[in-house]
Design a protein around this motif. Structure first.
Motif, PDB file in Angstrom:
ATOM      1  N   LEU B  67      -0.835  19.703  -7.197  1.00  0.00           N
ATOM      2  CA  LEU B  67      -1.561  18.713  -6.226  1.00  0.00           C
ATOM      3  C   LEU B  67      -2.557  19.276  -5.139  1.00  0.00           C
ATOM      4  O   LEU B  67      -3.458  18.770  -5.107  1.00  0.00           O
ATOM      5  N   TYR B  68      -1.917  20.325  -4.694  1.00  0.00           N
ATOM      6  CA  TYR B  68      -2.846  20.921  -3.552  1.00  0.00           C
ATOM      7  C   TYR B  68      -4.216  21.296  -4.260  1.00  0.00           C
ATOM      8  O   TYR B  68      -5.114  21.110  -3.776  1.00  0.00           O
ATOM      9  N   LEU B  69      -4.190  22.196  -5.213  1.00  0.00           N
ATOM     10  CA  LEU B  69      -5.398  22.426  -5.738  1.00  0.00           C
ATOM     11  C   LEU B  69      -6.217  21.390  -6.334  1.00  0.00           C
ATOM     12  O   LEU B  69      -7.393  21.620  -6.243  1.00  0.00           O
ATOM     13  N   VAL B  70      -5.551  20.215  -6.825  1.00  0.00           N
ATOM     14  CA  VAL B  70      -6.636  19.204  -7.161  1.00  0.00           C
ATOM     15  C   VAL B  70      -7.218  18.572  -5.894  1.00  0.00           C
ATOM     16  O   VAL B  70      -8.367  18.376  -6.220  1.00  0.00           O
ATOM     17  N   CYS B  71      -6.314  18.600  -4.814  1.00  0.00           N
ATOM     18  CA  CYS B  71      -7.131  17.860  -3.606  1.00  0.00           C
ATOM     19  C   CYS B  71      -8.329  18.503  -3.231  1.00  0.00           C
ATOM     20  O   CYS B  71      -9.373  18.236  -3.075  1.00  0.00           O
ATOM     21  N   ASP B  72      -7.679  20.058  -2.992  1.00  0.00           N
ATOM     22  CA  ASP B  72      -8.865  20.745  -2.669  1.00  0.00           C
ATOM     23  C   ASP B  72     -10.120  20.794  -3.494  1.00  0.00           C
ATOM     24  O   ASP B  72     -11.109  20.856  -2.852  1.00  0.00           O
ATOM     25  N   SER B  73      -9.948  20.850  -4.789  1.00  0.00           N
ATOM     26  CA  SER B  73     -11.014  20.766  -5.682  1.00  0.00           C
ATOM     27  C   SER B  73     -11.875  19.573  -5.358  1.00  0.00           C
ATOM     28  O   SER B  73     -13.140  19.529  -5.332  1.00  0.00           O
ATOM     29  N   ILE B  74     -11.182  18.473  -5.223  1.00  0.00           N
ATOM     30  CA  ILE B  74     -12.004  17.163  -5.149  1.00  0.00           C
ATOM     31  C   ILE B  74     -12.730  17.241  -3.816  1.00  0.00           C
ATOM     32  O   ILE B  74     -13.925  16.904  -3.954  1.00  0.00           O
ATOM     33  N   TYR B  75     -12.078  17.309  -2.905  1.00  0.00           N
ATOM     34  CA  TYR B  75     -12.784  17.620  -1.454  1.00  0.00           C
ATOM     35  C   TYR B  75     -13.822  18.597  -1.629  1.00  0.00           C
ATOM     36  O   TYR B  75     -15.139  18.163  -1.190  1.00  0.00           O
ATOM     37  N   GLU B  76     -13.992  19.688  -2.204  1.00  0.00           N
ATOM     38  CA  GLU B  76     -15.072  20.329  -2.442  1.00  0.00           C
ATOM     39  C   GLU B  76     -15.875  19.933  -3.007  1.00  0.00           C
ATOM     40  O   GLU B  76     -17.190  20.083  -2.724  1.00  0.00           O
TER      41      GLU B  76
END
Lengths: 217, 217, 217, 217
Positions: B67-76
Motif C-alpha cells: 500500500l505504501y509503495l502504491v501510494c508513493d508511486s501514485i503521488y510521484e
DNA sequence: CATGAATGAGGCTTCATTCAT
DNA sequence: GATGAATGAAGCCTCATTCAT
C-alpha cells in the motif's frame, strides 16, 4: 420508491430494536473512527455496544449491516441538523448564515463524516445507492438556499453555477474534517468560515463590494 | 530529514527490485481500484504482478508495504505531471491554464487518486507522515502559481487567502474524481473546468469584471 | 457426459493432491464412522489427516467437499473390488460365487458403506447425481452376472425379474452391514451368505432342485 | 423392563403435553424430511409446531428429544398400521396379502421411514436401544405371519430361513422408499409388489408351481 | 404456561506470512 | 532468486439453551 434498505432484525419489539441499534451504532462509530471498518471485529462492536456477539446478530444479519446502519444514522443526524438551516429568507446574509451553520455542523460531526466517507465504499452494491441518495438530498438542501437568493434577485446565477456552488460549499464543509491535519492547525473554525465565505462571495457579488461590506458572519 | 520510508527487500539487485516493484504496483493499483486494499489478498497481488507469493515477499515485508509503495508511486506520478504545470509566468491567464492542466491531470488519474485517498488511512502511523508530506508538496505547487500572480501584482490576496484558494483548487481537482457519480454525468471535463474557474475567478477579480473578460480557458 | 465432479484444490502438484486427499479421506472416514459427518469438525478432519486446518483448505473448498471425496472414494474402492467378480462364466455356480464374493466385499467394507449411506443425503443437490450414478453402475455389475446366466440359458428370467433380483442382491449386501446389530449376532458371514443364496436360488431354480444340489458355495 | 424412554416435560398437564408434542412432531417430521435433523434448528421446529422456542423447551429438554419423539412416533404409526395385517390365517395367500399390505404401508409412509432411518443414528447411545427394540418388534410381526404358514404346514422352512425371510421382506419394504430414485421411476407400487412376491415365493414353494398358480395378489 | 430476548461456545473458512526445496 | 505448500491465528456467523417477564 423505496427510501430505505431495511436491515433485518430477529427481534420483534420495534422499540427495543431501535434502542439496541442505537447502542450498536454508537459503539461502532467510535470503533470505526479508531481503526476503520475492516479492522474492527464484530465482537468488538458487540462489546462496545454493551451486549454479546449473539445479541448483536439478533439485530443485524451481516457485519456490513452495521456499516450501513452507521452511514444511514450519520446522514440522518446531519440532515436533521441541516434542516434547522432552512430559514426561508432568500437574502445573501441568510445564505451566509446558512453556510456558516453548515460548516459548524460539519465541524461538530467531523469524526462521523470522516468515518462515513472512508468506509462507505465498503458497502455492497446493494446498499450504496441509498447512501448516495442521502448525499444528493443534502447537496440539494444547500442548493435550495442559493436558489432562493436567485429567486429574490439577490444573486444572479444560472442553473449550472448554482449547482456547482452548492457542490463546492458542500465539499468545503467536508474538507474541514478531511483535511484537518492541514487546515485545523492553521485556522480556527471561525477563521475558516470567514475565509471561505469571503472567497466564495467575493466571487458571487464581486470582490470590491464584498470588501466594503466588511465582516462576513 | 528522511524523504522516503525505505521498504525492505531481501533481494540485493537494485535494478531487479525496481522492476519487480513496478510490476507489483501496477497489479496492485488495478486490484485496489476494484476491491480496495482490504479485500485484495497478497496472493492476488502476486498473481497480478506476474510472480509467486514467495517472490512477492522477497520485495516487501508486509502487505502494508504494498500500500505504501502504491501510494508513493501514485503521488510521484501526479507530482511529475504537475511539474510541467510550473511555467513561470505569474499572469492570471497562466494561472487559469495551470488550474485547467491540474484538473486534466486529476481526470486522467482519477482512479489512482481515488485508490490513494480511500486506502491511505490504512497506512500505519509509521507511513502516514510520508504520504501527508507529499500531499503538502502538491498543494504547495498550486500555491506557488497563485503566489506568483500576487507577486506580479495581477492578483491582490493576503497570505491566508492564497493558502485557502490553493487548498480549494486542490480539493476541487480531487472532487472531480471523488464525486464522479454526481458530477461526471452532468458535466464534461471541459464544462467542469470552465465552471469552476469562472466561479473561482469571479471571486478573485470580481464577478463583473470576469463577465466582461469572457471565455475562461 | 461428466463423470466426476472436480473438487478444487489450490495446490498444483497433482501427485501431492492425491496423497493429501488420501490422508484426508482416511481420517475423515474414521471420524464419520464414529460421529457422523455433522458432528465431525473440519479441525478434527485436518488433525486426523495429519496436517493443519490451513492445509486442509488447500485441498478442498468446503467441508462438503470432504464428504463428496469420501463417498467417491468408497464407491471407487467397492467398484474396484467388484470388478474382480467379473468372471465371464454365465453359469449358476459362477453367479453364486459372484454373489458370495460381493457379500464378502460388503462385509469387509461395511463401515465405509455405512458411512456413505448415512451421510450421502448431506451432499448438495450438486454432488448427489454423481454418487447416484456410481450406485447404478454397481447394481449394473450385479445385473450383468445374472444376465449372462440368462443368455447361456442357465436361468429363465424376464427383464424385470433380472433387474429386481439385482437390486435385491445389492441391497442384501448392504443389509449385512446396516442391520449388523440384528444379523451379525445371529449369523456368521458364511451362514448369512449360504442362507441368502439358498433363499434366492430356491426361488430361481426351484426349491426342490436347490435342495438336491446341496451346499451352496 | 422399561418400554419407553421418558422425555421430561416441565408442564404437568398430561393432556397438554400430548397435544403440544403432537404439534411438535408433525412440524419436525416435515422439516426433517426437507433438511434432515442436523440442518433443522430448534427455532424452526418451534415455529412449525406453532409456538415459541420458549414453549418448545417446556416440553423437551434437548433437541435430541425431538428426534427421539419423532422416531418413536413414526414407529408407533407403522406398528399400528401393521397390526391390522395380523389376520390369523396361516395360509400362503394370507401371507401374500400380508406382505402386500406391509409394502403398501411402507409406500404410504416412505417419507417418515426415510427420515427415521437417516436420522436415527443421531440418537444418543441412550435412546438408540429403544428404537432398535421397536424395529425388532416389527420384524417379529412379519416373522409371525411366516411362522403360522409353517405351523399349518403350508410352508416348510427351518427357523433360520424363517428369520432371514422376515428380514428380507422387512428390508424390501423399506427399500421401496429408500431406493425410490431407482425403483419408483421403473415400477408402479403394484408392479413392485407383484415382482417381489413372485421372486420370493417362487423361492419358497418352487418356481414352477408358482408359475402355474398365476397372479400373485 | 407462554414468550422471546439474551447468551456464548463453537463451527467454518480465509489469508498473511514463512521456509524448505 | 523463485517457488508454492504449509501454517494457524483470527474473523464471521449460527444456534441450542436459558431465564426474566
Amino acid at each position: 420508491m423505496e427510501n430505505k434498505r431495511e436491515v433485518h432484525a430477529s427481534v420483534k419489539d420495534e422499540r427495543l430494536v431501535e434502542k439496541r441499534r442505537d447502542q450498536m451504532i454508537r459503539g461502532a462509530v467510535s470503533l470505526f473512527k479508531q481503526k476503520g471498518f475492516h479492522r474492527t471485529t464484530t465482537r468488538e462492536i458487540a462489546k462496545a455496544a454493551g451486549f454479546s456477539i449473539g445479541t448483536l446478530y439478533e439485530y443485524i444479519r451481516t457485519k456490513e449491516d452495521v456499516l450501513y446502519l452507521v452511514c444511514d444514522s450519520i446522514y440522518e443526524q446531519v440532515r436533521l441538523e441541516l434542516e434547522e438551516l432552512d430559514t426561508d429568507e432568500g437574502t445573501v446574509d441568510g445564505l451566509k448564515v446558512g453556510i456558516a451553520h453548515y460548516f459548524q455542523v460539519m465541524d461538530r460531526m467531523q469524526d462521523e463524516v470522516l468515518v462515513m466517507y472512508q468506509e462507505a465504499k465498503s458497502l455492497s452494491k446493494d446498499a450504496l445507492p441509498y447512501v448516495l441518495r442521502k448525499e444528493l438530498e443534502m447537496v440539494a438542501m444547500v442548493e435550495k438556499l442559493i436558489v432562493r437568493c436567485v429567486e429574490t434577485g439577490e444573486l444572479e446565477l444560472d442553473e449550472h453555477q448554482i449547482h456547482m456552488l452548492a457542490q463546492n460549499v458542500f465539499v468545503q464543509g467536508q474538507m474541514w474534517g478531511f483535511r484537518r491535519w492541514a487546515l485545523q492547525k492553521r485556522y480556527s473554525l471561525q477563521e475558516y468560515i470567514d475565509l471561505q465565505v469571503e472567497l466564495l462571495f467575493s466571487g458571487i457579488t464581486g470582490f470590491e463590494k464584498q470588501r466594503r461590506t466588511g465582516g462576513v458572519v
